[in-house]
Structure formats: C-alpha cells, structure tokens
Design a protein around this motif. Structure first.
Motif, PDB file in Angstrom:
ATOM      1  N   LYS A 106       0.268  -3.422  10.170  1.00 38.57           N
ATOM      2  CA  LYS A 106       1.217  -2.450   9.613  1.00 38.57           C
ATOM      3  C   LYS A 106       1.998  -1.793  10.748  1.00 38.57           C
ATOM      4  O   LYS A 106       1.419  -1.289  11.709  1.00 38.57           O
ATOM      5  CB  LYS A 106       0.479  -1.374   8.812  1.00 38.57           C
ATOM      6  CG  LYS A 106       1.410  -0.329   8.201  1.00 38.57           C
ATOM      7  CD  LYS A 106       0.623   0.728   7.423  1.00 38.57           C
ATOM      8  CE  LYS A 106       1.526   1.815   6.878  1.00 38.57           C
ATOM      9  NZ  LYS A 106       0.776   2.844   6.122  1.00 38.57           N
ATOM     10  N   ARG A 114       5.596   0.711  11.725  1.00 33.16           N
ATOM     11  CA  ARG A 114       6.690   1.563  11.270  1.00 33.16           C
ATOM     12  C   ARG A 114       7.986   0.758  11.353  1.00 33.16           C
ATOM     13  O   ARG A 114       8.223   0.046  12.341  1.00 33.16           O
ATOM     14  CB  ARG A 114       6.789   2.812  12.154  1.00 33.16           C
ATOM     15  CG  ARG A 114       7.533   3.961  11.511  1.00 33.16           C
ATOM     16  CD  ARG A 114       7.537   5.184  12.420  1.00 33.16           C
ATOM     17  NE  ARG A 114       6.192   5.596  12.810  1.00 33.16           N
ATOM     18  CZ  ARG A 114       5.352   6.292  12.051  1.00 33.16           C
ATOM     19  NH1 ARG A 114       5.733   6.641  10.829  1.00 33.16           N
ATOM     20  NH2 ARG A 114       4.161   6.626  12.487  1.00 33.16           N
ATOM     21  N   ARG A 126      -2.575  -2.967  -2.195  1.00 38.65           N
ATOM     22  CA  ARG A 126      -2.758  -1.638  -2.779  1.00 38.65           C
ATOM     23  C   ARG A 126      -4.049  -1.559  -3.587  1.00 38.65           C
ATOM     24  O   ARG A 126      -4.844  -0.634  -3.421  1.00 38.65           O
ATOM     25  CB  ARG A 126      -1.567  -1.281  -3.666  1.00 38.65           C
ATOM     26  CG  ARG A 126      -1.686   0.097  -4.293  1.00 38.65           C
ATOM     27  CD  ARG A 126      -0.472   0.462  -5.114  1.00 38.65           C
ATOM     28  NE  ARG A 126       0.745   0.533  -4.302  1.00 38.65           N
ATOM     29  CZ  ARG A 126       1.919   0.950  -4.772  1.00 38.65           C
ATOM     30  NH1 ARG A 126       2.026   1.320  -6.045  1.00 38.65           N
ATOM     31  NH2 ARG A 126       2.981   0.992  -3.989  1.00 38.65           N
ATOM     32  N   PRO A 138       0.793  -1.244   0.000  1.00 39.23           N
ATOM     33  CA  PRO A 138       0.000   0.000   0.000  1.00 39.23           C
ATOM     34  C   PRO A 138       0.819   1.284   0.000  1.00 39.23           C
ATOM     35  O   PRO A 138       0.299   2.339  -0.344  1.00 39.23           O
ATOM     36  CB  PRO A 138      -0.818  -0.123   1.289  1.00 39.23           C
ATOM     37  CG  PRO A 138       0.005  -0.993   2.180  1.00 39.23           C
ATOM     38  CD  PRO A 138       0.682  -1.973   1.274  1.00 39.23           C
ATOM     39  N   ASP A 139       2.079   1.206   0.400  1.00 37.32           N
ATOM     40  CA  ASP A 139       2.925   2.397   0.480  1.00 37.32           C
ATOM     41  C   ASP A 139       4.098   2.265  -0.487  1.00 37.32           C
ATOM     42  O   ASP A 139       4.632   1.164  -0.670  1.00 37.32           O
ATOM     43  CB  ASP A 139       3.453   2.566   1.911  1.00 37.32           C
ATOM     44  CG  ASP A 139       2.320   2.588   2.927  1.00 37.32           C
ATOM     45  OD1 ASP A 139       1.640   3.622   3.031  1.00 37.32           O
ATOM     46  OD2 ASP A 139       2.111   1.550   3.596  1.00 37.32           O
ATOM     47  N   PRO A 140       4.508   3.363  -1.114  1.00 38.46           N
ATOM     48  CA  PRO A 140       5.617   3.292  -2.073  1.00 38.46           C
ATOM     49  C   PRO A 140       6.877   2.709  -1.446  1.00 38.46           C
ATOM     50  O   PRO A 140       7.255   3.063  -0.326  1.00 38.46           O
ATOM     51  CB  PRO A 140       5.833   4.761  -2.461  1.00 38.46           C
ATOM     52  CG  PRO A 140       4.532   5.438  -2.165  1.00 38.46           C
ATOM     53  CD  PRO A 140       3.973   4.731  -0.962  1.00 38.46           C
ATOM     54  N   THR A 141       7.504   1.798  -2.149  1.00 39.03           N
ATOM     55  CA  THR A 141       8.751   1.198  -1.676  1.00 39.03           C
ATOM     56  C   THR A 141       9.535   0.677  -2.870  1.00 39.03           C
ATOM     57  O   THR A 141       8.939   0.259  -3.877  1.00 39.03           O
ATOM     58  CB  THR A 141       8.480   0.058  -0.674  1.00 39.03           C
ATOM     59  OG1 THR A 141       9.732  -0.438  -0.171  1.00 39.03           O
ATOM     60  CG2 THR A 141       7.720  -1.098  -1.320  1.00 39.03           C
ATOM     61  N   TYR A 164       4.945  -5.205   7.228  1.00 34.00           N
ATOM     62  CA  TYR A 164       3.596  -5.775   7.182  1.00 34.00           C
ATOM     63  C   TYR A 164       3.672  -7.223   7.668  1.00 34.00           C
ATOM     64  O   TYR A 164       4.323  -8.063   7.035  1.00 34.00           O
ATOM     65  CB  TYR A 164       3.028  -5.704   5.761  1.00 34.00           C
ATOM     66  CG  TYR A 164       3.138  -4.313   5.168  1.00 34.00           C
ATOM     67  CD1 TYR A 164       2.133  -3.377   5.347  1.00 34.00           C
ATOM     68  CD2 TYR A 164       4.275  -3.932   4.446  1.00 34.00           C
ATOM     69  CE1 TYR A 164       2.247  -2.090   4.814  1.00 34.00           C
ATOM     70  CE2 TYR A 164       4.397  -2.662   3.917  1.00 34.00           C
ATOM     71  CZ  TYR A 164       3.385  -1.741   4.107  1.00 34.00           C
ATOM     72  OH  TYR A 164       3.494  -0.468   3.584  1.00 34.00           O
ATOM     73  N   ASP A 192      10.642  -0.361   2.591  1.00 33.72           N
ATOM     74  CA  ASP A 192      11.585   0.720   2.890  1.00 33.72           C
ATOM     75  C   ASP A 192      11.252   1.457   4.182  1.00 33.72           C
ATOM     76  O   ASP A 192      12.140   1.774   4.975  1.00 33.72           O
ATOM     77  CB  ASP A 192      11.615   1.726   1.728  1.00 33.72           C
ATOM     78  CG  ASP A 192      12.229   1.140   0.469  1.00 33.72           C
ATOM     79  OD1 ASP A 192      12.905   0.098   0.565  1.00 33.72           O
ATOM     80  OD2 ASP A 192      12.034   1.728  -0.607  1.00 33.72           O
ATOM     81  N   ARG A 193       9.954   1.749   4.385  1.00 32.67           N
ATOM     82  CA  ARG A 193       9.559   2.549   5.555  1.00 32.67           C
ATOM     83  C   ARG A 193       8.637   1.821   6.520  1.00 32.67           C
ATOM     84  O   ARG A 193       8.522   2.207   7.676  1.00 32.67           O
ATOM     85  CB  ARG A 193       8.846   3.822   5.074  1.00 32.67           C
ATOM     86  CG  ARG A 193       9.748   4.773   4.277  1.00 32.67           C
ATOM     87  CD  ARG A 193       8.966   5.937   3.685  1.00 32.67           C
ATOM     88  NE  ARG A 193       8.183   6.638   4.674  1.00 32.67           N
ATOM     89  CZ  ARG A 193       6.884   6.941   4.533  1.00 32.67           C
ATOM     90  NH1 ARG A 193       6.235   6.577   3.442  1.00 32.67           N
ATOM     91  NH2 ARG A 193       6.250   7.606   5.474  1.00 32.67           N
ATOM     92  N   PHE A 194       7.992   0.757   6.045  1.00 35.54           N
ATOM     93  CA  PHE A 194       7.016   0.056   6.871  1.00 35.54           C
ATOM     94  C   PHE A 194       7.237  -1.458   6.816  1.00 35.54           C
ATOM     95  O   PHE A 194       7.937  -1.976   5.941  1.00 35.54           O
ATOM     96  CB  PHE A 194       5.582   0.383   6.413  1.00 35.54           C
ATOM     97  CG  PHE A 194       5.263   1.845   6.453  1.00 35.54           C
ATOM     98  CD1 PHE A 194       4.992   2.483   7.658  1.00 35.54           C
ATOM     99  CD2 PHE A 194       5.252   2.605   5.291  1.00 35.54           C
ATOM    100  CE1 PHE A 194       4.712   3.840   7.703  1.00 35.54           C
ATOM    101  CE2 PHE A 194       4.972   3.962   5.319  1.00 35.54           C
ATOM    102  CZ  PHE A 194       4.694   4.584   6.532  1.00 35.54           C
TER     103      PHE A 194
END
Length: 334
Positions: A107, A109, A95, A17-20, A41, A37-39
């Motif tokens: 999800k 961080r 997504r 769901p988040d850009p990586t 799952y 990259d940032r999260f």
C-alpha cells in the motif's frame, strides 16, 4: 480462479480497503498496480525471470515487506505497509477479511503525476532548482548508504560482470525484434573489453568506499518533487542490482535525461552532484554505467513482448521504447 480473475474483482471499489470512487489498473512485467483515489496497491506477479523470482506466495510476501522497508529510506511518507488479499471461495477482497489469504499488496500513498520528474521535464517545468535539490538528496543518500565488506564485493569487476553477462544472455532472443545483430554484438564486445582495460578502476572504487546499498532503478519516473525530494520503487527483489557503485545510480538518471533529449539537464545534474560527493576522474566508468543502464531499460521493455497480460498496442509501444534505449546504448560507444 486466476490472477486475472483476482484483478477483475479488485477493480471493484468495494473490494479495496479504503473508500474510493475509482480504480484503474497499470501493469508492468512484474506487477499489477491498482490506482485508487488516495492510495495505490501494488501486487506482484508470479513470475520468474532468473534475476527475479516471485513464483511462491511466501516469496511475494517477503518481497512486499522488503519493498516497504527499503523504499522508506528515500520515500518514508509514501510507503505505508503490506496488506493481505483474501479469497472466500467466490471473490477476492482486501476489505472483507473473510476466507484465506491468497496474495499480498504493497500500500502506497498516491503520488500526484504532475510532481514526478518525468512530468516536469515533459511539460518544460523542470528547473535548475529541481536539479540542485535532487543532487543534494541523492548525494546525502549515497554518502550515508550502507557499506559492508559483503556489499563491497559487488563492486569487483568479476561480480558486476554477472549482471552484464545476464543482460546479453536475456536480450539475445530479441535480436531482430528490439535490437539489431550488429549493435548487440558491438555492445557485447565493448563491454568485455572494458572489463579487461579498466579492471583496476573498479577495484579503486571499492577501496574508496563507493560501493553502497543504493536505489538500483533510479530513473525519472521514480523521482517525485513535493515538499521533499522522494525517490520511489527501488530494487527489492535482487540485492546484486542494488549493491553497486553509487555512480551506477547517478548514471541511470543522467542516461534517462539524455534518452529524452535533456542533455543540458544531464550535464547540470552531474556537475552539481559530483561536487557534493567529491567525484573526480569518473567519466570512463560513468559512461560504462550509462551504457549498462540504457541496455537494462531496453531489456525490461523487451520483456513486455511476451507478457500475456499486456495488449498489442502496449506491446508495440514497449518495442519502440526498447529500440530507442538500445540505440542510445549503442550511440554511447559509437
């Protein structure tokens, strides 16, 4: 389509769901974790170990939400929510919200690996200040953690014995693989005698209000040092592992330090913590919980022997870890 098919699809960055730019996979005996990259799952596997049952989608959904709710007590900035996973007949995605919901993911961080207690220890960067901060954070949590008559009963020796009986029953089949027959028998006898000779000590802890809704899985890989001390990945799937003597939480960290050769760090952390919570004459029970925690870690690593999703090299490493934890448990009583 299988669980492996779903994971294969979700390893495509376009499915998250988040850009990586990158996605990697970490597996345990109960979860598949997609690291972007940032999260992160985390997806629960459809497994049933008796003490844990994730076999139905409804159960996995419920325990995902429990995981977020409970972990926000000690890591509110890390646990962000629960997301559905869709299957449109061709592929799985988090997504594209098309098709039917077939799974859920927690999800989180992403945590910098170098901020974990295990990393600090292994590179020689763990300091007394870290131990003082950790002792204060854990003492504050334990002092304020939920206590009810229902939780109190989990501190009774008969109630806790359910956990140790289960451990021995589940580890028995690994005799000869991760634990020898002699240490297994010795640990089982020692545990039985402890309940008989120290039953009053368990009940005294209940009377003192030491049985709380704790973390339940507090080892060095679950402690993170940033601006605050965060403790992640508490037990959400079985209340009786979390409802325990606060000593059982602390014993896990102390045992884990000793497992890695950090006896001096273990002593310093215990000294700091025991003053903050006014812990006196608790050494016998602390030793009992160290034995219990080392045995549990041996058991959990033994489970990976039978996980079809884990490769032969990872299984061999798990066997060696299990042996070392069982050896530590035995050394405590020897």
């Amino acid at each position: 389509m299988t669980f492996s098919d779903m994971i294969r699809d979700l390893l495509n960055p376009e499915a998250l769901p988040d850009p990586t730019k990158r996605v990697s996979l970490v597996q345990t005996h109960i979860s598949a974790v997609l690291v972007a990259d940032r999260f992160v799952y985390k997806i629960k596997k459809a497994v049933d170990f008796g003490f844990l049952n994730f076999l139905t989608l409804a159960k996995r959904s419920f325990y995902c939400r429990q995981e977020v709710l409970l972990n926000r007590r000690l890591a509110k900035d890390i646990y962000l929510g629960v997301l559905p996973i869709y299957y449109d007949g061709k592929c799985y995605s988090m997504r594209k919200r098309r098709g039917r919901v077939v799974e859920y993911a927690v999800k989180m961080r992403k945590i910098r690996p170098e901020s974990l207690m295990i990393s600090l220890f292994e590179r020689g960067a763990l300091t007394e200040n870290h131990l003082i901060r950790l002792a204060k954070a854990l003492a504050g949590f334990h002092i304020n953690a939920l206590r009810t008559p229902g939780i109190d009963r989990y501190g009774e020796p008969e109630a806790f014995k359910v956990n140790t009986d289960e451990n021995f029953a589940q580890v028995k089949k690994y005799i000869g693989t991760t634990i020898g027959k002699r240490p297994f028998s010795a640990l089982e006898r020692w545990t039985e005698r402890f309940y008989i000779s120290h039953g009053a000590l368990f009940r005294e802890r209940v009377e003192k209000g030491r049985i709380r809704d704790c973390h339940g899985d507090l080892h060095m890989e679950h402690v993170c040092f940033t601006r605050r001390v965060s403790m992640i990945d508490c037990i959400e799937f079985n209340d009786r592992f979390r409802y325990s003597d606060t000593l059982a939480d602390m014993a896990f960290l102390l045992m884990d330090l000793e497992y890695r050769g950090g006896e001096s760090f273990s002593r310093r952390l215990w000294e700091e913590y025991r003053v903050l919570v006014d812990e006196r004459e608790a050494e016998a029970l602390l030793l009992f919980y160290k034995v219990y925690r080392a045995f549990v870690r041996g058991k959990v690593n033994s489970f990976q022997v039978e996980d079809p999703g884990i490769g032969s090299e990872a299984k061999a490493a798990a066997i060696e870890r299990a042996k070392k934890y069982f050896e530590l448990a035995f050394s405590y009583i020897a």
